[in-house]
Design an enzyme around this catalytic site. Structure first.
Site, PDB file in Angstrom:
ATOM      1  N   ASP A  57      18.720  36.367 -17.555  1.00  0.00           N
ATOM      2  CA  ASP A  57      18.455  36.210 -16.127  1.00  0.00           C
ATOM      3  C   ASP A  57      18.622  37.573 -15.476  1.00  0.00           C
ATOM      4  O   ASP A  57      19.735  38.089 -15.391  1.00  0.00           O
ATOM      5  CB  ASP A  57      19.418  35.200 -15.499  1.00  0.00           C
ATOM      6  N   ASP A  68       9.723  17.689 -19.619  1.00  0.00           N
ATOM      7  CA  ASP A  68       9.919  16.745 -18.515  1.00  0.00           C
ATOM      8  C   ASP A  68       8.957  17.036 -17.372  1.00  0.00           C
ATOM      9  O   ASP A  68       8.773  16.200 -16.497  1.00  0.00           O
ATOM     10  CB  ASP A  68      11.359  16.827 -18.000  1.00  0.00           C
ATOM     11  N   GLU A  82       0.817  16.984 -12.462  1.00  0.00           N
ATOM     12  CA  GLU A  82       1.537  15.725 -12.629  1.00  0.00           C
ATOM     13  C   GLU A  82       0.890  14.618 -11.818  1.00  0.00           C
ATOM     14  O   GLU A  82       0.658  14.803 -10.615  1.00  0.00           O
ATOM     15  CB  GLU A  82       3.008  15.912 -12.218  1.00  0.00           C
ATOM     16  N   HIS A  94       8.961  13.579 -15.514  1.00  0.00           N
ATOM     17  CA  HIS A  94       9.700  14.263 -14.458  1.00  0.00           C
ATOM     18  C   HIS A  94      10.899  13.424 -13.993  1.00  0.00           C
ATOM     19  O   HIS A  94      11.041  13.094 -12.814  1.00  0.00           O
ATOM     20  CB  HIS A  94       8.791  14.584 -13.280  1.00  0.00           C
ATOM     21  N   ALA A 102      15.826  14.645 -12.154  1.00  0.00           N
ATOM     22  CA  ALA A 102      16.734  14.333 -11.046  1.00  0.00           C
ATOM     23  C   ALA A 102      16.821  12.835 -10.772  1.00  0.00           C
ATOM     24  O   ALA A 102      17.419  12.428  -9.779  1.00  0.00           O
ATOM     25  CB  ALA A 102      16.276  15.057  -9.789  1.00  0.00           C
TER      26      ALA A 102
END
Length: 529
Positions: free
Chosen positions: A174, A259, A264, A283, A286
């Site tokens: 990162d 996912d 989509e 998806h 969450a």
């Protein structure tokens, strides 16, 4: 009595929290017809608060009819379904609930990794077909394996913590996290190429930015360890699906778990959807009951605090200060955010920051201005909405040290903001800005060169050797590409010059490369403010 509309099948806990104040009438409207802005605009006029998830579109058309609306609460993090700029212009606070689904998404990532390692979905399908394929479905252990985390933000950090408990060796890449911040997580921070070469499993937790779209492409995959397994619970556009399919088909990638998808729902004819070594979920990162309760709880409490006490938390468009102070600070806050954004887009690396205030600004509470600098700077590193509350926390997570200085030195300006990136050696390391006549923002210095530039819209920043012909060449190049120059500011120091060019339309990458190829040009970068 405040009237609140709650939409999109939000958890009932939101209604319970708001009604418990005794000062709010809550109307729950889950009629999908209300998702249509035309329908919602006819309903919204009498409401003081609106709580939504992702289904309801809060457009300019809706907000124009929202004559009493004071706050919009998004139970979740993304506010793409809300016209934040229109809300801001009308003085409507837009809040979100960041972090409410962090653990859920991290757990889903680990679930997919385990399912991928042990071929669990394939084994389930095989048994349903009446087969008993033990040898064909032999998996691998994760203990002792190296997990490479690309993106060490909120979710990446939870994944790191959990997988260290599973006895995995965790490394991460990162560019916006310092080694000290990674070390505190007991994670080894490495380069992206090093991660590709060492990781047995790779999980993606990066935002969708220009730099990250299709970052997992054929070239990146070729650098990965033979037999690597890939998990993506971040953004579908991060992975080149065709390149991944080819890599799984030829055996370089042992398997993948997805996912998210570039589109989509995905086209059912995609070849990768039929590959036996790739597993999928629609998806669901969450999508747990616990996460939905958390975000509903967060947003209801935030809305209640604001409406009843004036306390602003996790607003994406408003700093947490009194109305009186805001009136004095607003021009400086807008300028500071643009200054931070300009430097973030130019530099795109982690640096400690020193922000110096002088003149009239030293008599005010400058913390919101500092938050605005960080919001502008860090927004260049993420596609998730930041606010004036969360930006300093994100800077801390990334190991960025922020120092604020109130200077009594006399400058040529009534109030001056100076932002310096410490230990930055490539290109301009500081930017100065001021407000003329209490309302006109100006950039008055970039690097060591003074000028008078208006920070707005698309701008091309050019560093060059100060020789004849540069301005003319730049103008011809832009003109030949049908790009109109709105303002051209030039600053000079010794044999170097700096041009800040406001253009009416954004130049594409090809035009910027043409400018870079002109005689005496040192660098050319485009920013959007």
């Amino acid at each position: 009595m405040y009237k609140i509309m709650i939409r999109d099948n939000m958890s009932p806990i939101a209604t319970e929290i708001l009604e418990a104040t005794g000062k709010m009438e809550v109307i729950t409207d889950n009629d999908k017809a209300g998702n249509d802005p035309k329908v919602l605009s006819e309903l919204i006029g009498e409401y003081h608060g609106l709580a939504v998830r992702s289904g309801t579109k809060v457009t300019r058309e809706v907000l124009e009819k929202a004559r009493n609306l004071k706050v919009i609460g998004r139970a979740g993090i993304g506010v793409d379904n809300i016209d934040v700029q229109a809300a801001t212009r009308q003085g409507i606070v837009v809040m979100n609930a960041p972090g409410g689904n962090t653990v859920t998404t991290a757990e889903h990532t680990i679930s997919l990794m385990l399912a991928l390692a042990r071929n669990i979905p394939q084994a389930t399908a095989s048994l349903r077909e009446g087969k008993w394929e033990k040898k064909q479905l032999t998996g691998v252990e994760i203990t002792g394996k190296t997990l490479g985390i690309i993106g060490l933000g909120h979710i990446g950090r939870v994944v790191a913590e959990r997988t260290r408990g599973l006895k995995m060796n965790v490394i991460a890449a990162d560019p916006f996290v310092s080694k000290d911040a990674a070390k505190a997580l007991e994670v080894e921070l490495v380069s992206l190429d090093d991660l590709f070469a060492r990781a047995d499993f790779i999980t993606l937790h990066v935002p969708r930015l220009k730099e990250t779209i299709n970052m997992i492409n054929a070239s990146a995959i070729s650098k990965m360890k033979q037999g690597v397994r890939l998990i993506n619970c971040s953004r579908g556009e991060i992975v080149d699906i065709d390149a991944l399919y080819q890599a799984v088909s030829d055996g370089h990638v042992a398997g993948a778990a997805l996912d998210v998808f570039p589109q989509e729902p995905p086209d059912a004819s995609l070849p990768i959807l039929k590959h036996p070594h790739v597993i999928f979920t629609p998806h669901l990162g969450a999508s747990t009951g616990e996460a939905q309760i958390k975000v509903a709880d967060m947003i209801a409490n935030q809305m209640a605090e604001y409406l009843l006490s004036g306390v602003i938390t996790h607003a994406v468009n408003f700093p947490s200060v009194s109305v009186e102070i805001m009136e004095q600070l607003r021009p400086h806050i807008d300028l500071a955010e643009k200054m931070g954004s300009l430097m973030g887009q130019l530099v795109r690396k982690v640096h400690d920051i020193t922000i110096t205030y002088s003149g009239d600004l030293t008599a005010l509470d400058t913390r919101p201005v500092t938050h605005a600098v960080l919001k502008g700077l860090l927004s260049s590193f993420t596609d998730k909405p930041l606010n004036y509350v969360s930006a300093p926390a994100l800077a801390e997570e990334k190991g960025i040290h922020v120092r604020e200085v109130l200077s009594s030195s006399k400058d040529d300006f009534s109030g001056l903001i100076k932002v310096k990136l410490e230990a930055h050696e490539e290109g301009p390391d500081e930017i100065w800005g001021t407000i003329f006549e209490k309302k006109y923002p100006r950039i008055v210095r970039l690097g060591k060169i003074y000028m008078d530039a208006i920070p707005e819209g698309p701008m091309i920043i050019i560093q060059n050797i100060d020789k004849p012909g540069v301005i003319g060449n730049v103008g011809v190049t832009l003109g030949s590409n049908n790009i109109n120059i709105g303002r051209f500011q030039l600053g000079r120091l010794g044999d170097r010059a700096l041009c800040m060019v406001n253009v009416d339309t954004r130049a594409d990458d090809q035009v910027i490369e043409e400018i870079k190829a002109l005689p005496n040009i040192i660098s050319a970068d485009q920013v959007n403010l």
